[in-house]
Enzyme design. Structure first.
Site, PDB file in Angstrom:
ATOM      1  N   SER A   1       1.355  -1.096   0.032  1.00  0.00           N
ATOM      2  CA  SER A   1      -0.251  -0.145  -0.209  1.00  0.00           C
ATOM      3  C   SER A   1       1.153   1.507  -0.282  1.00  0.00           C
ATOM      4  O   SER A   1       0.422   1.722  -0.444  1.00  0.00           O
ATOM      5  CB  SER A   1      -0.795  -0.042   1.407  1.00  0.00           C
ATOM      6  OG  SER A   1      -0.430   0.526   2.394  1.00  0.00           O
ATOM      7  N   ASN A   2       2.273   1.076   1.291  1.00  0.00           N
ATOM      8  CA  ASN A   2       2.683   2.402   0.826  1.00  0.00           C
ATOM      9  C   ASN A   2       3.986   2.667  -0.920  1.00  0.00           C
ATOM     10  O   ASN A   2       3.552   3.818  -0.963  1.00  0.00           O
ATOM     11  CB  ASN A   2       4.416   2.539   1.553  1.00  0.00           C
ATOM     12  CG  ASN A   2       2.858   2.752   2.874  1.00  0.00           C
ATOM     13  OD1 ASN A   2       3.728   4.257   3.078  1.00  0.00           O
ATOM     14  ND2 ASN A   2       3.241   1.566   4.461  1.00  0.00           N
TER      15      ASN A   2
ATOM     16  N   HIS B   1       8.564   2.884   9.916  1.00  0.00           N
ATOM     17  CA  HIS B   1       8.205   1.800  11.030  1.00  0.00           C
ATOM     18  C   HIS B   1       7.254   2.338  11.435  1.00  0.00           C
ATOM     19  O   HIS B   1       6.936   3.182  11.831  1.00  0.00           O
ATOM     20  CB  HIS B   1       9.496   1.965  11.605  1.00  0.00           C
ATOM     21  CG  HIS B   1       9.206   1.345  13.326  1.00  0.00           C
ATOM     22  ND1 HIS B   1       9.579  -0.090  12.448  1.00  0.00           N
ATOM     23  CD2 HIS B   1       8.698   1.102  14.156  1.00  0.00           C
ATOM     24  CE1 HIS B   1       9.469  -0.978  13.649  1.00  0.00           C
ATOM     25  NE2 HIS B   1       8.431  -0.166  14.449  1.00  0.00           N
TER      26      HIS B   1
ATOM     27  N   ASP C   1      15.995  -0.705  12.771  1.00  0.00           N
ATOM     28  CA  ASP C   1      15.727   0.225  12.835  1.00  0.00           C
ATOM     29  C   ASP C   1      16.137   1.315  13.617  1.00  0.00           C
ATOM     30  O   ASP C   1      16.207   2.145  14.931  1.00  0.00           O
ATOM     31  CB  ASP C   1      13.904  -0.027  14.068  1.00  0.00           C
ATOM     32  CG  ASP C   1      13.284  -1.078  13.253  1.00  0.00           C
ATOM     33  OD1 ASP C   1      12.956  -0.670  12.549  1.00  0.00           O
ATOM     34  OD2 ASP C   1      12.715  -1.886  14.335  1.00  0.00           O
TER      35      ASP C   1
ATOM     36  N   GLU D   1       1.167   6.465   8.055  1.00  0.00           N
ATOM     37  CA  GLU D   1       2.633   6.810   6.435  1.00  0.00           C
ATOM     38  C   GLU D   1       2.384   7.068   5.424  1.00  0.00           C
ATOM     39  O   GLU D   1       3.245   7.284   4.797  1.00  0.00           O
ATOM     40  CB  GLU D   1       2.424   5.146   6.503  1.00  0.00           C
ATOM     41  CG  GLU D   1       3.087   4.596   7.981  1.00  0.00           C
ATOM     42  CD  GLU D   1       3.210   3.441   7.467  1.00  0.00           C
ATOM     43  OE1 GLU D   1       2.537   1.889   6.804  1.00  0.00           O
ATOM     44  OE2 GLU D   1       4.085   2.293   8.170  1.00  0.00           O
TER      45      GLU D   1
HETATM   46  C1  GAR Z   1       3.917  -0.551   6.655  1.00  0.00           C
HETATM   47  O1  GAR Z   1       3.395  -0.505   7.568  1.00  0.00           O
HETATM   48  C2  GAR Z   1       5.069  -0.629   7.464  1.00  0.00           C
HETATM   49  O2  GAR Z   1       5.400   1.090   8.257  1.00  0.00           O
HETATM   50  C3  GAR Z   1       6.009  -1.558   8.150  1.00  0.00           C
HETATM   51  O3  GAR Z   1       5.065  -2.562   6.857  1.00  0.00           O
HETATM   52  C4  GAR Z   1       4.346  -2.237   6.308  1.00  0.00           C
HETATM   53  C5  GAR Z   1       3.985  -2.293   4.839  1.00  0.00           C
HETATM   54  O4  GAR Z   1       3.002  -2.189   4.068  1.00  0.00           O
HETATM   55  N1  GAR Z   1       7.305  -1.712   8.060  1.00  0.00           N
HETATM   56  C6  GAR Z   1       7.481  -2.318   9.103  1.00  0.00           C
HETATM   57  O5  GAR Z   1       6.949  -2.790  10.147  1.00  0.00           O
HETATM   58  C7  GAR Z   1       9.131  -2.260   9.142  1.00  0.00           C
HETATM   59  N2  GAR Z   1       9.812  -3.173  10.471  1.00  0.00           N
HETATM   60  P1  GAR Z   1       2.573  -2.598   2.662  1.00  0.00           P
HETATM   61  O6  GAR Z   1       3.236  -3.405   2.904  1.00  0.00           O
HETATM   62  O7  GAR Z   1       1.650  -1.666   2.729  1.00  0.00           O
HETATM   63  O8  GAR Z   1       3.446  -0.398   2.661  1.00  0.00           O
END
Ligand code: GAR
Length: 186
Positions: free
Chosen positions: A13-14, A103, A144, A173
């Site tokens: 999603s990001n 994060h 981190d 995010e």
């Molecule tokens: C996000 O919430 C990001 O912050 C997290 O993984 C997710 C990915 O979501 N990252 C961590 O937890 C790193 N330690 P997405 O695939 O929907 O973008």
């Protein structure tokens, strides 16, 4: 136009949100998506946008042989958006000061090895935190622990389930990651 490389391994999603922001604002290009899971939904999202995908296994990832491939794209920034492997030292050194991670908590709280996705939000709930948020930070060879670029908070209500906490964090995010990338590139 400056270009970035995104590392991801999940839903994406990001990633998708960064791509949309970059297009709408004519802000930067996404030269490559690096993934470590062949069934990660993010791969399809990249293909839909005609963004090249590099799928790596752990052996290649931890070698130095593919660093030249990355460098050939001349990225101004490498963005970890849901990428869970620790980066090897040679990669961090090759792109010193150019790798950032997002994060889903207020580091140093609820970070470190094994802390990702819902595990983070469950830990936040268990700790009875009154607030949580996001951290965007530079990446070094420890999980981190790199220098923090920005944090943004959101309040937690006592009745919020971990899923609600996750939703609030994801909204942050999606708003702040693209604009932070953009401002780092300026
Ligand atoms: C996000 O919430 C990001 O912050 C997290 O993984 C997710 C990915 O979501 N990252 C961590 O937890 C790193 N330690 P997405 O695939 O929907 O973008």
């Amino acid at each position: 136009m400056k270009s970035i490389i995104v590392f991801a391994s999940g839903a994406g999603s990001n990633f998708s949100n960064i791509v949309q922001y970059a297009k709408t604002n004519n802000a930067f290009s996404i030269a490559l998506l690096v993934v470590n899971k062949e069934d990660a939904p993010v791969i399809l999202l990249a293909k839909e946008q005609a963004i090249p995908v590099l799928l790596l296994n752990k052996e290649v990832f931890n070698s130095s042989e593919w660093i030249a491939t990355l460098a050939a794209y001349r990225p101004s920034l490498i963005v970890l958006a849901g990428f869970l492997w620790k980066l090897p030292e040679n990669l961090v050194t090759a792109f010193a000061g150019k790798i950032i991670n997002i994060h889903p908590s207020l580091l140093p709280k609820h970070g470190g090895k094994g802390m990702y996705g819902m595990r983070v939000h469950n830990a936040v709930k268990e700790a009875n935190e009154k607030e949580t948020g996001i951290t965007i930070h530079y990446v070094n060879e420890h999980y981190d622990e790199g220098a923090i670029i920005m944090q943004e908070k959101t309040a937690i209500n006592a009745i919020d389930a971990p899923e609600e906490i996750a939703k609030k964090v994801q909204e942050l995010e999606h708003h702040f990651l693209p604009i932070t990338i953009h401002s780092l590139l300026k």
